[in-house]
Design a protein around this motif. Sequence first.
Motif, PDB file in Angstrom:
ATOM      1  N   GLU A 165       4.240   3.016 -14.990  1.00  0.00           N
ATOM      2  CA  GLU A 165       2.814   2.762 -15.171  1.00  0.00           C
ATOM      3  C   GLU A 165       2.455   1.442 -14.500  1.00  0.00           C
ATOM      4  N   LEU A 166       1.518   1.514 -13.583  1.00  0.00           N
ATOM      5  CA  LEU A 166       1.066   0.316 -12.874  1.00  0.00           C
ATOM      6  C   LEU A 166       0.160  -0.505 -13.788  1.00  0.00           C
ATOM      7  N   THR A 204       0.827  -1.204   0.000  1.00  0.00           N
ATOM      8  CA  THR A 204       0.000   0.000   0.000  1.00  0.00           C
ATOM      9  C   THR A 204       0.862   1.255   0.000  1.00  0.00           C
ATOM     10  N   VAL A 252      -8.419   1.371  -4.655  1.00  0.00           N
ATOM     11  CA  VAL A 252      -7.820   1.538  -5.982  1.00  0.00           C
ATOM     12  C   VAL A 252      -8.838   1.110  -7.033  1.00  0.00           C
ATOM     13  N   ASP A 253      -8.556   1.442  -8.265  1.00  0.00           N
ATOM     14  CA  ASP A 253      -9.410   1.027  -9.382  1.00  0.00           C
ATOM     15  C   ASP A 253      -9.489  -0.497  -9.397  1.00  0.00           C
ATOM     16  N   GLY A 300       4.847  10.508  -8.710  1.00  0.00           N
ATOM     17  CA  GLY A 300       5.085   9.972 -10.049  1.00  0.00           C
ATOM     18  C   GLY A 300       6.019  10.813 -10.892  1.00  0.00           C
ATOM     19  N   LEU A 343       2.515   1.760  -3.466  1.00  0.00           N
ATOM     20  CA  LEU A 343       1.544   2.311  -4.413  1.00  0.00           C
ATOM     21  C   LEU A 343       1.265   3.782  -4.131  1.00  0.00           C
ATOM     22  N   ARG A 344       1.116   4.130  -2.859  1.00  0.00           N
ATOM     23  CA  ARG A 344       0.847   5.527  -2.508  1.00  0.00           C
ATOM     24  C   ARG A 344       1.968   6.439  -2.985  1.00  0.00           C
ATOM     25  N   TYR A 345       3.190   6.014  -2.786  1.00  0.00           N
ATOM     26  CA  TYR A 345       4.322   6.847  -3.186  1.00  0.00           C
ATOM     27  C   TYR A 345       4.426   6.934  -4.710  1.00  0.00           C
ATOM     28  N   MET A 346       4.148   5.829  -5.389  1.00  0.00           N
ATOM     29  CA  MET A 346       4.157   5.863  -6.855  1.00  0.00           C
ATOM     30  C   MET A 346       3.140   6.872  -7.386  1.00  0.00           C
ATOM     31  N   GLU A 347       1.989   6.951  -6.729  1.00  0.00           N
ATOM     32  CA  GLU A 347       0.927   7.843  -7.186  1.00  0.00           C
ATOM     33  C   GLU A 347       1.225   9.306  -6.853  1.00  0.00           C
ATOM     34  N   THR A 348       1.718   9.561  -5.643  1.00  0.00           N
ATOM     35  CA  THR A 348       1.910  10.943  -5.212  1.00  0.00           C
ATOM     36  C   THR A 348       3.223  11.555  -5.694  1.00  0.00           C
TER      37      THR A 348
END
Length: 435
Positions: free
Chosen positions: A42-43, A20, A57-58, A30, A23-28
């Motif tokens: 790109e995930l 988690t 998440v989606d 990027g 993923l959070r760091y990848m999103e914030t």
Amino acid sequence: MSDAKRPVGVALVGMGTVGTEVLRYMETNGDELAARIGAPLELRGIAVRDTSKDRGVDSSLLTDDPVSLTLREDVDVVVEVMGGIDIAKPLLIGALNAGKAVVTANKALLAEYTDELAEAADSTESDLYFEAAVAGAIPVLGPLRRSMAGDQVERVVGIVNGTTNFILSEMDSTGAAYSETLAEASRLGYAEADPTADVEGYDAAAKAAILASIAFHSRVTAKDVYREGISAITPAQFESARHMECTIKLLALCEKVRRSDGTEAVSARVYPALIPLGHPLASVDGAYNAVVVEAEAAGRLMFYGQGAGGAPTASAVLGDLVAAARNKVMGGRAPGESTYRALPVATIDDVVTRYHVSMSVHDRAGVLSQVAAEFSNHGVSIAQVRQTESEQGAELVVLTHRAAERDLAATVSALSEMDSVREIVSVIRLEGEDQ
């Protein structure tokens, strides 16, 4: 879009605490990560056990088929943070055989099967990164693999398990018993519901195997690591440690040793030990980790920080992810496994250190000389003796000079058979002095 800017596809396997945070760091962050890599991340998907659970998440990204996800053509890097061996091992070997870079935090897997993972990585010239497998956020494996590649590492000593370090720190500072501090560790979330892997040294042994393998260019598995846990440590041992200006820590020790036949070998071991208060590891308290590396040219180096937790471990995973993705963009590869020395693994009998032996004896004339003679009979030299009185008799505390484990074990066995010795109360090693 040019090839240089083609997105790097990432498959995330596992979405627990660490996943988690990754993923959070990848999103914030990027844009920052893309600038460091030279292309955006790109995930492609997230493999989880239960796709029906709301994970914020989606839902189209979720799958319970990690094999299909990791083998997709648009996946370049597989990030594995689910743990375990049965699923992870074939999954990661398959990904490496397919030319994917792998980033993993799976210490249990690496401690047993680095050889198979490395062979799969070599077969396709793929990257295998695992900084997060040892000591969380603390960057120690990278320096050993790269920064110290031209040096000769002599010894690696570390506190690599936060749960046990918290328990021992609390016992030292409060005088509480092991069971009380374990309960407190559980209440604060430092100890698992089943703390066996931590308190009996299995977790630290896996990390010691990884450290020894890298430091000494030889394959060492968790099964090769001598292991003792902390469940038998008592407040009385801490009291005795204070008399010696020491404390007690669960140490992972990896070093080159000379066996009885004169050949060189690698020793990897985990056990609670006395260390002098002046040693840098003595002040590492709470759930923190630290690793001290001693090398021929560099001397003594210390790495210190948070050794567990979602965010700290994710930091190490993300560092590996950036490196692996950059290699995909630029066309490079990280250093692979180095086992050219192929040193054998020493047994605990080949270890030479000092020992603190506490025994309950009958309070009568001649006992001290009899005990001293038994140490001498087995070639173990006594440095100090302290005697205290009790209702049951007397307690002798003997601190030895450096001696081989086999000789100390023979001494203790002989002492336990003596009529004048009521009980061997404890035997604990003394580490951390200048070798």
